[in-house]
Scaffold this motif. Structure first.
Motif, PDB file in Angstrom:
ATOM      1  N   SER A 117      11.297   0.647  -3.987  1.00 43.52           N
ATOM      2  CA  SER A 117      10.081   1.004  -3.247  1.00 43.52           C
ATOM      3  C   SER A 117       8.946   0.116  -3.751  1.00 43.52           C
ATOM      4  O   SER A 117       8.769  -0.052  -4.959  1.00 43.52           O
ATOM      5  CB  SER A 117       9.722   2.483  -3.470  1.00 43.52           C
ATOM      6  OG  SER A 117      10.738   3.321  -2.961  1.00 43.52           O
ATOM      7  N   ILE A 118       8.198  -0.454  -2.816  1.00 45.34           N
ATOM      8  CA  ILE A 118       7.105  -1.366  -3.166  1.00 45.34           C
ATOM      9  C   ILE A 118       5.842  -0.915  -2.446  1.00 45.34           C
ATOM     10  O   ILE A 118       5.866  -0.657  -1.241  1.00 45.34           O
ATOM     11  CB  ILE A 118       7.450  -2.816  -2.758  1.00 45.34           C
ATOM     12  CG1 ILE A 118       8.760  -3.261  -3.421  1.00 45.34           C
ATOM     13  CG2 ILE A 118       6.306  -3.764  -3.117  1.00 45.34           C
ATOM     14  CD1 ILE A 118       9.322  -4.547  -2.850  1.00 45.34           C
ATOM     15  N   GLU A 119       4.748  -0.810  -3.193  1.00 44.76           N
ATOM     16  CA  GLU A 119       3.455  -0.480  -2.588  1.00 44.76           C
ATOM     17  C   GLU A 119       2.476  -1.606  -2.858  1.00 44.76           C
ATOM     18  O   GLU A 119       2.264  -1.994  -4.014  1.00 44.76           O
ATOM     19  CB  GLU A 119       2.901   0.841  -3.140  1.00 44.76           C
ATOM     20  CG  GLU A 119       3.522   2.058  -2.503  1.00 44.76           C
ATOM     21  CD  GLU A 119       2.657   3.311  -2.637  1.00 44.76           C
ATOM     22  OE1 GLU A 119       1.459   3.187  -3.023  1.00 44.76           O
ATOM     23  OE2 GLU A 119       3.177   4.406  -2.372  1.00 44.76           O
ATOM     24  N   VAL A 120       1.883  -2.104  -1.792  1.00 44.79           N
ATOM     25  CA  VAL A 120       0.791  -3.066  -1.896  1.00 44.79           C
ATOM     26  C   VAL A 120      -0.497  -2.257  -1.754  1.00 44.79           C
ATOM     27  O   VAL A 120      -0.782  -1.704  -0.684  1.00 44.79           O
ATOM     28  CB  VAL A 120       0.895  -4.144  -0.806  1.00 44.79           C
ATOM     29  CG1 VAL A 120      -0.292  -5.104  -0.906  1.00 44.79           C
ATOM     30  CG2 VAL A 120       2.215  -4.895  -0.911  1.00 44.79           C
ATOM     31  N   VAL A 121      -1.251  -2.164  -2.845  1.00 39.85           N
ATOM     32  CA  VAL A 121      -2.462  -1.341  -2.866  1.00 39.85           C
ATOM     33  C   VAL A 121      -3.684  -2.260  -2.830  1.00 39.85           C
ATOM     34  O   VAL A 121      -3.855  -3.120  -3.698  1.00 39.85           O
ATOM     35  CB  VAL A 121      -2.498  -0.444  -4.129  1.00 39.85           C
ATOM     36  CG1 VAL A 121      -3.745   0.431  -4.104  1.00 39.85           C
ATOM     37  CG2 VAL A 121      -1.238   0.415  -4.216  1.00 39.85           C
TER      38      VAL A 121
END
Length: 200
Positions: A117-121
């Motif tokens: 899982s990857i989140e670009v914040v």
């Protein structure tokens, strides 16, 4: 006649013990041989009985080690990998670098068959990455989101509100963006949950 009886008794006394001794001597070696032959068998049996126990213990320990190793590998493979990528700059080069990193990580674990899982914040000036009217990478995000559902894009609600006040207009975001209350808080909370953090 008396003399004959005495002579016969004397012969019996002389011959009897000798014959008995011969009989005893004939029986003694056999008994001795049998008794000696029976003793060596016991230590051999004990040794043979001990060896399988040792081998069984060694095999069991090896089997246990193999099971632990396999369980560790299985646990590692099934445990999801989680990555935070932060964007707080309005530089297109940084935005593209972030998208490159997200794509590479997603592809790496997809090839290995492991969940990720990857989140670009985004927050501060980095919110322009997800603004519908100013994003320099909007077309790329649209394509990336369709082929990489494991990559999510988070927009800081505080930054959006500050931009709305500063520009006196509503700040629309691209459809792939999800608003969080605070981008900084989102990064902090994900780290507290064990996510890995990377700033380009």
């Amino acid at each position: 006649m008396t003399t004959a009886v005495i002579s016969g008794l004397a012969m019996l006394l002389l011959v009897g013990p000798s014959a008995q001794a011969q009989q005893d001597n004939q029986w003694l070696p056999q008994a001795s041989a049998n008794s000696h032959a029976s003793y060596p068998k016991h230590p051999a049996r004990q040794k043979q009985a001990r060896k399988p126990e040792h081998n069984h213990t060694s095999k069991q320990a090896a089997a246990n080690n193999t099971m632990v190793t396999q369980a560790t590998k299985t646990e590692s493979a099934s445990k999801p990998h989680r990555l935070i990528l932060q964007v707080n700059s309005n530089e297109p080069a940084m935005m593209n670098l972030t998208l490159n990193n997200a794509t590479n990580v997603a592809q790496y674990y997809r090839d290995r068959g492991e969940p990720v899982s990857i989140e670009v914040v985004t927050f501060g000036p980095g919110l322009h990455m997800l603004r519908d009217d100013t994003s320099p990478v909007k077309p790329r995000i649209e394509v990336l989101a369709m082929s990489n559902p494991e990559i999510a894009f988070k927009a800081c609600g505080n930054t959006q509100e500050n931009m709305r006040k500063a520009e006196n207009k509503d700040i629309s975001l691209i459809p792939q963006a999800t608003i969080v209350k605070s981008g900084v808080v989102r990064v902090m909370e994900l780290q507290e949950q064990g996510w890995s953090y990377v700033k380009p």
